[in-house]
Design a protein around this motif. Sequence first.
Motif, PDB file in Angstrom:
ATOM      1  N   LEU A 193       0.840  -1.106  -0.265  1.00 55.01           N
ATOM      2  CA  LEU A 193      -0.071   0.097   0.093  1.00 55.01           C
ATOM      3  C   LEU A 193       0.786   1.106  -0.086  1.00 55.01           C
ATOM      4  N   HIS A 194       0.514   2.429  -0.665  1.00 56.82           N
ATOM      5  CA  HIS A 194       1.196   3.354  -0.712  1.00 56.82           C
ATOM      6  C   HIS A 194       0.416   4.720  -0.788  1.00 56.82           C
ATOM      7  N   ALA A 195       0.511   5.836  -0.370  1.00 58.53           N
ATOM      8  CA  ALA A 195      -0.054   7.152  -0.436  1.00 58.53           C
ATOM      9  C   ALA A 195       0.632   7.954  -1.563  1.00 58.53           C
ATOM     10  N   ASP A 196      -0.054   8.832  -2.223  1.00 53.48           N
ATOM     11  CA  ASP A 196       0.517   9.731  -2.952  1.00 53.48           C
ATOM     12  C   ASP A 196       0.744  11.039  -2.384  1.00 53.48           C
ATOM     13  N   ASN A 197       1.948  11.429  -2.409  1.00 52.38           N
ATOM     14  CA  ASN A 197       2.415  12.590  -1.677  1.00 52.38           C
ATOM     15  C   ASN A 197       3.626  13.166  -2.572  1.00 52.38           C
ATOM     16  N   HIS A 198       3.086  14.189  -3.370  1.00 50.61           N
ATOM     17  CA  HIS A 198       3.961  15.227  -4.197  1.00 50.61           C
ATOM     18  C   HIS A 198       4.066  16.557  -3.824  1.00 50.61           C
ATOM     19  N   LEU A 199       3.787  16.812  -2.360  1.00 46.94           N
ATOM     20  CA  LEU A 199       3.987  18.085  -1.846  1.00 46.94           C
ATOM     21  C   LEU A 199       5.200  18.592  -1.725  1.00 46.94           C
ATOM     22  N   VAL A 200       5.620  19.866  -2.079  1.00 43.27           N
ATOM     23  CA  VAL A 200       7.124  20.204  -2.112  1.00 43.27           C
ATOM     24  C   VAL A 200       7.033  21.284  -0.873  1.00 43.27           C
ATOM     25  N   ALA A 201       7.833  21.055  -0.138  1.00 42.48           N
ATOM     26  CA  ALA A 201       8.078  21.907   1.113  1.00 42.48           C
ATOM     27  C   ALA A 201       8.044  23.409   0.892  1.00 42.48           C
ATOM     28  N   ALA A 226      -5.064  18.993  -2.211  1.00 41.12           N
ATOM     29  CA  ALA A 226      -5.545  19.239  -0.663  1.00 41.12           C
ATOM     30  C   ALA A 226      -6.604  18.059  -0.419  1.00 41.12           C
ATOM     31  N   GLU A 227      -7.532  17.902  -1.343  1.00 37.19           N
ATOM     32  CA  GLU A 227      -8.533  17.001  -0.960  1.00 37.19           C
ATOM     33  C   GLU A 227      -7.922  15.737  -0.934  1.00 37.19           C
ATOM     34  N   ARG A 228      -6.774  15.099  -1.651  1.00 40.98           N
ATOM     35  CA  ARG A 228      -6.432  13.769  -1.622  1.00 40.98           C
ATOM     36  C   ARG A 228      -5.707  13.591  -0.215  1.00 40.98           C
ATOM     37  N   GLU A 229      -4.837  14.754   0.039  1.00 37.95           N
ATOM     38  CA  GLU A 229      -4.319  14.505   1.467  1.00 37.95           C
ATOM     39  C   GLU A 229      -5.065  14.230   2.633  1.00 37.95           C
ATOM     40  N   MET A 230      -6.495  14.965   2.590  1.00 43.36           N
ATOM     41  CA  MET A 230      -7.178  15.076   3.508  1.00 43.36           C
ATOM     42  C   MET A 230      -8.017  13.592   3.604  1.00 43.36           C
ATOM     43  N   VAL A 231      -8.454  13.118   2.411  1.00 48.90           N
ATOM     44  CA  VAL A 231      -9.093  11.941   2.501  1.00 48.90           C
ATOM     45  C   VAL A 231      -8.035  10.642   2.868  1.00 48.90           C
ATOM     46  N   LEU A 232      -6.790  10.797   2.855  1.00 45.65           N
ATOM     47  CA  LEU A 232      -5.755   9.918   3.229  1.00 45.65           C
ATOM     48  C   LEU A 232      -5.868   9.608   4.906  1.00 45.65           C
ATOM     49  N   ARG A 233      -6.224  10.784   5.392  1.00 41.27           N
ATOM     50  CA  ARG A 233      -6.379  10.801   6.942  1.00 41.27           C
ATOM     51  C   ARG A 233      -7.525  10.052   7.247  1.00 41.27           C
ATOM     52  N   PHE A 234      -8.578   9.661   6.652  1.00 42.17           N
ATOM     53  CA  PHE A 234      -9.874   9.104   6.846  1.00 42.17           C
ATOM     54  C   PHE A 234      -9.720   7.531   6.507  1.00 42.17           C
ATOM     55  N   TYR A 235      -9.359   7.248   5.316  1.00 41.60           N
ATOM     56  CA  TYR A 235      -9.754   5.875   4.696  1.00 41.60           C
ATOM     57  C   TYR A 235      -8.707   5.287   4.335  1.00 41.60           C
ATOM     58  N   SER A 275      -8.609   2.598   2.650  1.00 39.48           N
ATOM     59  CA  SER A 275      -8.736   1.979   1.221  1.00 39.48           C
ATOM     60  C   SER A 275      -8.339   3.043   0.032  1.00 39.48           C
ATOM     61  N   GLU A 276      -8.083   4.275   0.597  1.00 44.06           N
ATOM     62  CA  GLU A 276      -7.606   5.161  -0.369  1.00 44.06           C
ATOM     63  C   GLU A 276      -6.098   5.074  -0.617  1.00 44.06           C
ATOM     64  N   GLN A 277      -5.382   4.457   0.322  1.00 43.09           N
ATOM     65  CA  GLN A 277      -4.151   4.182   0.178  1.00 43.09           C
ATOM     66  C   GLN A 277      -3.807   3.222  -0.880  1.00 43.09           C
ATOM     67  N   ILE A 278      -4.471   2.546  -1.242  1.00 45.33           N
ATOM     68  CA  ILE A 278      -4.457   1.312  -2.131  1.00 45.33           C
ATOM     69  C   ILE A 278      -4.402   2.050  -3.738  1.00 45.33           C
ATOM     70  N   ASN A 279      -3.579   1.307  -4.516  1.00 44.31           N
ATOM     71  CA  ASN A 279      -3.191   1.818  -5.816  1.00 44.31           C
ATOM     72  C   ASN A 279      -4.388   1.147  -6.713  1.00 44.31           C
ATOM     73  N   TRP A 280      -5.643   1.709  -6.836  1.00 40.61           N
ATOM     74  CA  TRP A 280      -6.843   1.364  -7.395  1.00 40.61           C
ATOM     75  C   TRP A 280      -6.630   1.341  -9.125  1.00 40.61           C
ATOM     76  N   VAL A 281      -6.611   0.393  -9.838  1.00 41.65           N
ATOM     77  CA  VAL A 281      -6.451   0.502 -11.093  1.00 41.65           C
ATOM     78  C   VAL A 281      -7.783  -0.218 -12.179  1.00 41.65           C
ATOM     79  N   SER A 282      -8.096   0.215 -13.118  1.00 36.75           N
ATOM     80  CA  SER A 282      -9.092  -0.447 -14.026  1.00 36.75           C
ATOM     81  C   SER A 282      -9.012  -1.747 -14.262  1.00 36.75           C
ATOM     82  N   LEU A 283     -10.039  -2.524 -14.407  1.00 34.09           N
ATOM     83  CA  LEU A 283      -9.869  -3.639 -14.808  1.00 34.09           C
ATOM     84  C   LEU A 283      -9.007  -4.212 -16.097  1.00 34.09           C
ATOM     85  N   GLU A 284      -9.441  -3.368 -17.045  1.00 38.23           N
ATOM     86  CA  GLU A 284      -8.225  -3.461 -18.247  1.00 38.23           C
ATOM     87  C   GLU A 284      -6.807  -3.429 -17.910  1.00 38.23           C
TER      88      GLU A 284
END
Length: 277
Positions: free
Chosen positions: A18-26, A230-239, A241-250
């Motif tokens: 599992l991994h979270a996206d984090n491309h924020l620059v200091a 910003a919304e991505r960073e906040m949703v990661l504090r809740f769920y 499941s959002e840390q999963i690298n979800w991809v399409s079926l194809e």
Amino acid sequence: MKILTVSFLILVMMYGQLHADNHLVAKNKIKLNLDDTSEVILKGFIAPVEYTQYNFHVEWDALANFAVAEPEKQHSASVFRAFLPDAAVAVGDLWQVEEEGALALLKQLSPNPRFNLDINNGDSYGLWACLRAYNDKFAEIVFRIHTEFVLNEGRFTPSQFKGHLLIDRMNEKVVSFKMYVPEGVLNFDVGWDKLGAIDVGYCPQIELRTETQIVLSDTEVGASITQEEAEREMVLRFYKSEQINWVSLEEALEMMQVQQKPVHAISIDGPLADEAC
């Protein structure tokens, strides 16, 4: 009445870390403050519920008559301190919103809000804010809050409250504020104690806001991240499941062939990233 068809969404998860996206620059840190002597007028709106799957909004009086408690109210600016960080922050930094101030605002919508949700799998609680952008004159905070309202014989749980707070840094005043339930096919669920049952539905407007609505554009700021980041960073504090690298079926089937790993297919009938299910 709004006609709803719920389609099953197929999500595919590959084995892996599992991994979270984090491309924020200091960025440089700034301190935010408000003048407690100033006042802020908020307008409140709750539109009639347009749809529930089992017709609760017709048969249950409390839901049929669900309306804003105070259409307009003057708040002390001190209430909005709940949305400010205790220490200096950089763009992209997150902090928790104080419950007391958030409750004071939510009571303008309905008199009995609470943060301990009736249905909570461990990742539903939270009030998070993020510094999205600032320049020499203004700072913009965005936030996400999970709450529900106690009604007669039950409770009403919005999918989420999202919003923004724009501060005049020079004069330490609130310039613009908005807190609302986003639109969606379904954007709330309810529990009716009389039947011991739950339902889901759609309400077109649940909102608190100032008369003036201003959001900083990227061309007006010296430091910023996008609303989506910003919304991505906040949703990661809740769920989780959002840390999963979800991809399409194809894409998953292609990866399966390349990586020689099995695929797990999960069928769900509601969103994973809010409380409207």
